[in-house]
Scaffold this active site. Structure first.
Site, PDB file in Angstrom:
ATOM      1  N   HIS A  19       7.589   1.479   8.323  1.00  0.00           N
ATOM      2  CA  HIS A  19       8.343  -0.022   9.000  1.00  0.00           C
ATOM      3  C   HIS A  19       9.807   0.274   7.414  1.00  0.00           C
ATOM      4  CE1 HIS A  19       6.637  -1.115   4.691  1.00  0.00           C
ATOM      5  NE2 HIS A  19       5.642  -0.626   4.979  1.00  0.00           N
ATOM      6  N   HIS A  22       9.260   2.590   3.895  1.00  0.00           N
ATOM      7  CA  HIS A  22       9.344   3.231   4.103  1.00  0.00           C
ATOM      8  C   HIS A  22      10.304   4.158   4.061  1.00  0.00           C
ATOM      9  CE1 HIS A  22       5.204   2.294   5.730  1.00  0.00           C
ATOM     10  NE2 HIS A  22       4.166   2.188   3.992  1.00  0.00           N
ATOM     11  N   CYS A 127     -10.214  -2.663  -4.540  1.00  0.00           N
ATOM     12  CA  CYS A 127      -9.187  -3.161  -4.221  1.00  0.00           C
ATOM     13  C   CYS A 127      -8.992  -1.786  -2.817  1.00  0.00           C
ATOM     14  CB  CYS A 127      -8.062  -3.876  -4.257  1.00  0.00           C
ATOM     15  SG  CYS A 127      -6.772  -4.194  -3.030  1.00  0.00           S
ATOM     16  N   CYS A 130      -5.296  -1.069  -2.361  1.00  0.00           N
ATOM     17  CA  CYS A 130      -4.871  -0.526  -3.254  1.00  0.00           C
ATOM     18  C   CYS A 130      -4.964   0.974  -3.260  1.00  0.00           C
ATOM     19  CB  CYS A 130      -4.932  -1.481  -5.017  1.00  0.00           C
ATOM     20  SG  CYS A 130      -4.389  -2.477  -5.217  1.00  0.00           S
ATOM     21  N   CYS A 145      -7.506  -9.530  -5.296  1.00  0.00           N
ATOM     22  CA  CYS A 145      -6.755  -8.729  -6.249  1.00  0.00           C
ATOM     23  C   CYS A 145      -5.105  -8.729  -6.390  1.00  0.00           C
ATOM     24  CB  CYS A 145      -6.262  -7.150  -4.901  1.00  0.00           C
ATOM     25  SG  CYS A 145      -5.068  -6.429  -4.948  1.00  0.00           S
ATOM     26  N   HIS A 148      -2.659  -7.142  -3.105  1.00  0.00           N
ATOM     27  CA  HIS A 148      -3.133  -8.584  -2.178  1.00  0.00           C
ATOM     28  C   HIS A 148      -3.451  -9.405  -1.616  1.00  0.00           C
ATOM     29  CE1 HIS A 148      -2.662  -3.905  -1.669  1.00  0.00           C
ATOM     30  NE2 HIS A 148      -2.069  -3.613  -0.447  1.00  0.00           N
ATOM     31  N   LYS A 295       7.317 -11.087   1.103  1.00  0.00           N
ATOM     32  CA  LYS A 295       7.149  -9.918   1.358  1.00  0.00           C
ATOM     33  C   LYS A 295       6.246  -9.448   2.764  1.00  0.00           C
ATOM     34  CE  LYS A 295       2.719  -8.092  -1.797  1.00  0.00           C
ATOM     35  NZ  LYS A 295       2.605  -7.284  -1.099  1.00  0.00           N
ATOM     36  N   LYS A 298       1.879  -7.196   7.290  1.00  0.00           N
ATOM     37  CA  LYS A 298       1.609  -7.099   8.318  1.00  0.00           C
ATOM     38  C   LYS A 298       1.322  -8.146   9.977  1.00  0.00           C
ATOM     39  CE  LYS A 298      -0.806  -3.330   8.562  1.00  0.00           C
ATOM     40  NZ  LYS A 298      -1.788  -2.201   8.585  1.00  0.00           N
TER      41      LYS A 298
HETATM   42  O1  ME8 Z   1       1.142   3.759  -1.359  1.00  0.00           O
HETATM   43  N1  ME8 Z   1       9.631  -2.086  -0.682  1.00  0.00           N
HETATM   44  O2  ME8 Z   1       1.921   4.587   0.836  1.00  0.00           O
HETATM   45  P1  ME8 Z   1       2.427   3.304   1.364  1.00  0.00           P
HETATM   46  C1  ME8 Z   1      10.374  -0.952  -0.834  1.00  0.00           C
HETATM   47  N2  ME8 Z   1      -0.269   6.406   0.056  1.00  0.00           N
HETATM   48  N3  ME8 Z   1       9.638   0.126  -0.765  1.00  0.00           N
HETATM   49  C2  ME8 Z   1       8.567   0.034  -0.234  1.00  0.00           C
HETATM   50  C3  ME8 Z   1       8.223  -1.596   0.058  1.00  0.00           C
HETATM   51  C4  ME8 Z   1       8.916  -2.345  -0.083  1.00  0.00           C
HETATM   52  N4  ME8 Z   1       8.707  -3.517   0.519  1.00  0.00           N
HETATM   53  N5  ME8 Z   1       6.523  -1.451   1.208  1.00  0.00           N
HETATM   54  C5  ME8 Z   1       6.315  -0.028   0.959  1.00  0.00           C
HETATM   55  C6  ME8 Z   1       0.563   4.965  -0.843  1.00  0.00           C
HETATM   56  N6  ME8 Z   1       7.779   1.061   0.061  1.00  0.00           N
HETATM   57  C7  ME8 Z   1       0.236   5.960  -1.105  1.00  0.00           C
HETATM   58  C8  ME8 Z   1       0.763   7.081  -1.583  1.00  0.00           C
HETATM   59  S1  ME8 Z   1       1.860   9.386  -3.224  1.00  0.00           S
HETATM   60  C9  ME8 Z   1       0.738  10.347  -3.823  1.00  0.00           C
HETATM   61  C10 ME8 Z   1       0.713   8.478  -2.297  1.00  0.00           C
HETATM   62  C11 ME8 Z   1       7.587   2.750   0.288  1.00  0.00           C
HETATM   63  O3  ME8 Z   1       2.087   4.141   2.763  1.00  0.00           O
HETATM   64  C12 ME8 Z   1       7.588   3.066  -1.592  1.00  0.00           C
HETATM   65  O4  ME8 Z   1       7.845   4.137  -1.928  1.00  0.00           O
HETATM   66  O5  ME8 Z   1       1.346   1.955   0.946  1.00  0.00           O
HETATM   67  C13 ME8 Z   1       5.791   2.577  -1.533  1.00  0.00           C
HETATM   68  O6  ME8 Z   1       5.932   3.453  -3.230  1.00  0.00           O
HETATM   69  C14 ME8 Z   1       5.645   3.500  -0.839  1.00  0.00           C
HETATM   70  O7  ME8 Z   1       6.500   2.567   0.430  1.00  0.00           O
HETATM   71  C15 ME8 Z   1       3.644   2.623  -0.335  1.00  0.00           C
HETATM   72  O8  ME8 Z   1       3.729   3.864   0.450  1.00  0.00           O
END
Ligand code: ME8
Length: 537
Positions: A19, A22, A127, A130, A145, A148, A295, A298
């Site tokens: 999304h 990412h 959680c 998280c 949490c 969330h 925020k 989904k």
């Molecule tokens: O946390 N605004 O993965 P994840 C800005 N797998 N950036 C955002 C965002 C938003 N609203 N939502 C998501 C994880 N991101 C773990 C990470 S690393 C060793 C493991 C981005 O799929 C942002 O970079 O939940 C956030 O840190 C990341 O997506 C979380 O992706």
């Protein structure tokens, strides 16, 4: 030799398709990687997917799939999205790959050899969204949490612990000695006060589900998913001590969202210290996008922004530009389609697009398309010298901004050049010069001036807009190889007035960013806002 530049994104969970959030992190990391490549640094850019853990196992079960099958499907969505968004990663790591699992086991063995692993029990809150442990005092309304707003689970199981408390003082010292370890500074301060509050040992294995890397020497524990996931930054390089590891570790920058700062700025450095490995230079924390003030979620269709759809309609580069220009990297921002379209029209269609259009049109009309040389005798007169000064400043300011993880500031500097070039055309009035054969030298000099400004602007926006930059260079008459070579080098300000390649012929321009009028904007909004969101009151 300057040190290599190794930049990473978080590895994304495969329970969700890519999304806007990412896309944001990945685009920002891509722009930084492309910039550093253009400074001829030995650059390595890593992204990937986080495929283990309870969250993925539960998401797979809910879809009637094995976790591996879920990961295999969703990983393709990420890879496809990165192709659509012109992301230039050097490697893509999946935590289910053998090369990764091997290094995770090695990391575990190193922590254990350091005397930092012991067996205990975890009786407390967890959680799953998280993938994080919570003390009761940090939950809301008893069991929710705080991130969330969903109930955390009570977990009671044997667990191995990592002696994180042992590294509290060493970590604080590291922050003191390395003031740029966590950036921006507000996040650094936040994490330093967290550490000063005291570090507790960390539960690092689970026994109540099986989707993960087994704890070496046991058959009932899997390694905590964050220990597994963080190790990707090394496993992608190969085994510890391998050639690539020596070449790129420690990383220059882990670019992350603020949601995962604690894992990166506390757990990861403690693990590395225990394993006897060097710490990354910088953990750069970017802010959070909301969508229309909400925020992203989904369950809230109106907050679902599909970067593939937007890129397909107005180009990946336009989306890349907007995300990096609209909000400074460390700050939070709110995304609206109206702001996206507004900026597209103002900055891309009007400023940059218009500069390309009018300058090429005039070059064709007044000089038959042949790119003229600059005239030394005119270089120091106005308005030509003014144009050159702005161009030289822009190269420096944009470069400094990229070095400082400030792509929005870099784009502002580049836009000062773009706008000045448009003003230069207005002031120099080539259409008047063209009518007067005695002013041929001025016409040629002016044309050279605005085309060189365009040439530099294209090369400087290339980290952010690689596809459009290549198109501008192609319209300037550079062949594919020459354009690629030009984009692979940041402009050298000392070459002002003589950098534009000689002997090029430009042709009539093709619009790069066709204006989005009201009717088209309405059509796009209709396509972009999901059906189920339209039904919402
Ligand atoms: O946390 N605004 O993965 P994840 C800005 N797998 N950036 C955002 C965002 C938003 N609203 N939502 C998501 C994880 N991101 C773990 C990470 S690393 C060793 C493991 C981005 O799929 C942002 O970079 O939940 C956030 O840190 C990341 O997506 C979380 O992706």
């Amino acid at each position: 030799m300057t040190r290599s530049f190794y930049i990473t994104t978080p590895i994304y969970y495969v329970n969700d398709v890519p999304h806007l959030g990412h896309a944001y992190t990945t685009i920002a990391a891509d722009a930084l990687a492309r910039y550093h490549r253009a400074r001829e640094r030995d650059t390595y850019f890593l992204t990937g997917t986080d495929e283990h853990g309870q969250k993925i196992e539960e998401a797979a079960t809910a879809r009637g799939k094995t976790p591996q099958a879920l990961a295999d499907d969703v990983v393709e969505r990420f890879r496809d999205t990165w192709r659509v968004l012109a992301v230039s990663e050097d490697d893509f790591i999946r935590t289910t790959e053998a090369r990764h699992k091997r290094v995770v086991a090695d990391m575990w063995n190193r922590l254990e050899a350091a005397g930092d692993i012991y067996l205990g029990r975890y009786d407390g809150w967890y959680c799953v969204s998280c993938e994080a442990y919570y003390a009761a005092g940090n939950l809301e309304d008893g069991d929710r949490c705080p991130v969330h707003k969903r109930p955390a689970a009570w977990v009671s199981e044997p667990s191995y612990y990592f002696r994180m408390s042992r590294y509290e003082q060493a970590l604080l010292r590291h922050f003191e000695e390395n003031p740029t370890f966590v950036q921006p500074e507000s996040y650094r301060n936040e994490i330093v006060s967290f550490i000063k509050g005291g570090l507790r040992d960390l539960s690092v294995s689970r026994t109540t589900f099986g989707w993960g890397v087994p704890v070496p020497g046991t058959d009932d524990h899997v390694i905590y998913v964050w220990i597994d996931a963080l190790t990707n930054y090394i496993s992608a390089l190969g085994d510890i001590g391998s050639e690539k590891y020596e070449r790129y570790w420690p990383a220059t920058c882990h670019l992350i969202g603020k949601d995962i700062l604690r894992f990166h700025a506390v757990y990861w450095p403690c693990m590395l210290m225990s394993a006897g490995l060097p710490l990354p230079d910088t953990i750069y924390t970017h802010g959070w996008w909301t969508v229309r003030g909400e925020k992203m979620s989904k369950s809230m269709p109106a907050t679902r922004v599909d970067p593939n759809l937007v890129a397909g309609d107005i180009s990946a580069d336009a989306l890349r530009y907007f995300l990096l220009r609209e909000v400074p990297l460390g700050l939070d921002g709110d995304f609206t389609y109206e702001a996206l379209i507004g900026r597209y029209n103002a900055d891309l269609a009007n400023d940059l697009g218009n500069l390309l259009n009018r300058t090429l049109t005039m070059t064709v009309k007044f000089l038959g398309g042949d790119l003229p040389a600059a005239r030394a005798e005119l270089a120091d007169s106005e308005p030509h010298a003014g144009m050159r000064r702005v161009a030289v400043d822009a190269v420096k300011e944009a470069g400094d901004a990229f070095e400082a993880y400030a792509p929005s500031r870099a784009l502002e500097a580049i836009w000062r050049l773009v706008r000045e070039a448009n003003r230069y055309v207005d002031t120099a009035q080539p259409w008047k010069l063209a009518k007067d054969p005695d002013r041929r030298a001025e016409l040629e000099h002016t044309t050279h001036g605005f085309l060189e400004a365009l040439y530099w602007a294209a090369r400087m926006v290339a980290p952010v807009m690689p596809v459009k930059a290549a198109e501008i260079l192609a319209q300037l008459g550079l062949g594919e190889d020459a354009a690629a070579r030009a984009m692979a080098r940041w402009p050298d300000a000392s070459l002002a007035g003589k950098d534009l390649p000689a002997g090029l012929t430009v042709t009539k321009p093709t619009p790069l960013f066709p204006r989005i009028d009201d009717a088209r904007a309405a059509e796009l909004l209709e396509r972009w806002v999901p059906e189920d969101a339209k039904a919402e009151p």
